[in-house]
Design a protein around this motif. Structure first.
Motif, PDB file in Angstrom:
ATOM      1  N   GLN A 187      22.644  33.724  44.986  1.00  9.82           N
ATOM      2  CA  GLN A 187      21.203  33.582  44.776  1.00  9.82           C
ATOM      3  C   GLN A 187      20.708  32.150  44.933  1.00  9.82           C
ATOM      4  N   ASN A 188      21.510  31.188  44.534  1.00 10.69           N
ATOM      5  CA  ASN A 188      21.052  29.793  44.574  1.00 10.69           C
ATOM      6  C   ASN A 188      21.454  29.055  45.850  1.00 10.69           C
ATOM      7  N   ASP A 189      22.224  29.723  46.725  1.00  9.80           N
ATOM      8  CA  ASP A 189      22.598  29.107  48.004  1.00  9.80           C
ATOM      9  C   ASP A 189      21.463  29.248  49.016  1.00  9.80           C
ATOM     10  N   VAL A 190      21.453  28.406  50.024  1.00 10.28           N
ATOM     11  CA  VAL A 190      20.573  28.618  51.175  1.00 10.28           C
ATOM     12  C   VAL A 190      21.133  29.803  51.953  1.00 10.28           C
ATOM     13  N   ARG A 211      17.282  42.899  47.836  1.00  9.45           N
ATOM     14  CA  ARG A 211      16.203  43.500  47.058  1.00  9.45           C
ATOM     15  C   ARG A 211      16.669  44.770  46.360  1.00  9.45           C
ATOM     16  N   ILE A 215      17.776  41.340  43.502  1.00  8.16           N
ATOM     17  CA  ILE A 215      18.061  39.904  43.635  1.00  8.16           C
ATOM     18  C   ILE A 215      17.105  39.289  44.657  1.00  8.16           C
ATOM     19  N   GLN A 216      16.547  38.152  44.341  1.00 14.87           N
ATOM     20  CA  GLN A 216      15.662  37.435  45.249  1.00 14.87           C
ATOM     21  C   GLN A 216      16.283  36.080  45.596  1.00 14.87           C
ATOM     22  N   PRO A 217      16.840  35.916  46.818  1.00 14.47           N
ATOM     23  CA  PRO A 217      17.393  34.611  47.193  1.00 14.47           C
ATOM     24  C   PRO A 217      16.318  33.531  47.088  1.00 14.47           C
ATOM     25  N   ARG A 218      16.680  32.391  46.550  1.00 16.97           N
ATOM     26  CA  ARG A 218      15.685  31.352  46.288  1.00 16.97           C
ATOM     27  C   ARG A 218      15.356  30.518  47.513  1.00 16.97           C
ATOM     28  N   ASN A 219      16.238  30.505  48.486  1.00 16.16           N
ATOM     29  CA  ASN A 219      15.995  29.690  49.676  1.00 16.16           C
ATOM     30  C   ASN A 219      16.538  30.424  50.898  1.00 16.16           C
TER      31      ASN A 219
END
Length: 304
Positions: A187-190, A211, A215-219
């Motif tokens: 999740q916190n990776d590009v 989704r 989970i929503q990837p941040r970047n």
């Protein structure tokens, strides 16, 4: 009512303007307007709202456009298939997404060529959506893609459901363990996704997997193609979720790991023009199932 009436009306409906439609059809505007008027008189209903600017279809017009477009596509497909049947030289033009080359597609084509030497095979790299357009236009005869887009003119067979894996740069914190990686861990990776266009694409398929697991990837970084995504992974710019067969492309600077999450899969789709049951396509499908049986890949056999 003739096919030209359908073509004329669809052009007007899509352009929402008689002048632009006339230019598209290479005819003058007054004859085009008369043809649409005659069509409305024959049907006994208004297809276009009078005086609307920009041009707006009535409810009956929207219904007529949808079915007229579908009928014109079927006529185009019929023309293409008839031309194929009438050719003395047998050909098979294949569209493919890049990731299928890392799987069994090369072996499938090699066996097909060895067995059917009289058929001339050609390859064209294109996205799944480009394949559907090319099938309808007669530029290819079969497509190997991944996106489950629906189109009434195209028959799509799911050959297999391929597992997704994650590509990590060497030295990534998650590369040390042998345990499968959770999507949540990324999740916190590009997140590098591809292709950027046209959409929908494999990129949307990957994002939908996240989704579906809440989970929503941040970047998220969109790139043009698979090779660019892997190159950026190797450079430490992020991670990428790819089909399992991609790990067959050996790289010393990319580390592949399995995903623990259920339903992290990508279908491999066999696409042909609807009703096209030519000998070449039937034989290609038979070769695919033969190879799948040999290597033990789960699948459901469908016929054209």
């Amino acid at each position: 009512m003739e096919l030209r009436h359908l073509r004329y009306f669809v052009a007007v409906a899509e352009e929402k303007n008689f002048t632009r439609a006339a230019k598209r059809l290479f005819i003058a505007q007054p004859p085009l307007s008369r043809q649409i008027q005659q069509l409305e008189e024959e049907l006994g209903v208004d297809l276009i709202e009078k005086g609307s600017r920009p041009l707006k279809l009535t409810e009956a017009g929207e219904f007529f456009q949808a079915h007229a477009s579908e009928l014109l596509e079927k006529v185009g497909a019929l023309k293409t298939m008839t031309q194929r049947v009438g050719k003395v030289e047998r050909t098979l033009s294949i569209g493919f997404v890049a990731s299928t080359l890392y799987g069994l597609l090369p072996e499938i084509v090699r066996r097909f060529r060895t067995r059917y030497t009289h058929v001339q095979v050609s390859f064209h790299e294109m996205t799944t959506m480009e394949q559907i357009k090319a099938l309808k236009e007669g530029r290819i005869d079969v497509g190997f893609g991944r996106v489950k887009a629906e189109d009434a003119s195209v028959r799509r067979i799911v050959l297999r459901e391929e597992r997704l894996i994650v590509a990590l740069p060497i030295g990534h914190a998650l590369s040390d363990s042998d345990e499968p990686i959770r999507l949540l861990d990324l999740q916190n990776d590009v997140l590098l996704v591809y292709p950027k266009a046209p959409r929908p694409s494999f990129a949307d398929q990957v994002l939908e997997v996240f989704r579906a697991h809440g989970i929503q990837p941040r970047n998220v970084l969109e790139v043009r193609e698979l090779q660019i995504a892997l190159g950026l992974v190797a450079a430490g710019e992020g991670v990428s979720v790819v089909p399992e067969s991609v790990q067959g492309m050996k790289r010393k600077d990319v580390f592949y790991r399995t995903l623990a999450d259920r339903q992290a899969i990508s279908p491999v789709m066999f696409s042909v023009r609807n009703l096209d049951k030519s000998e070449e396509l039937v034989n290609m499908l038979a070769v695919i199932y033969e190879i799948y049986d040999e290597v033990g890949i789960p699948h459901v056999k469908e016929s054209l």
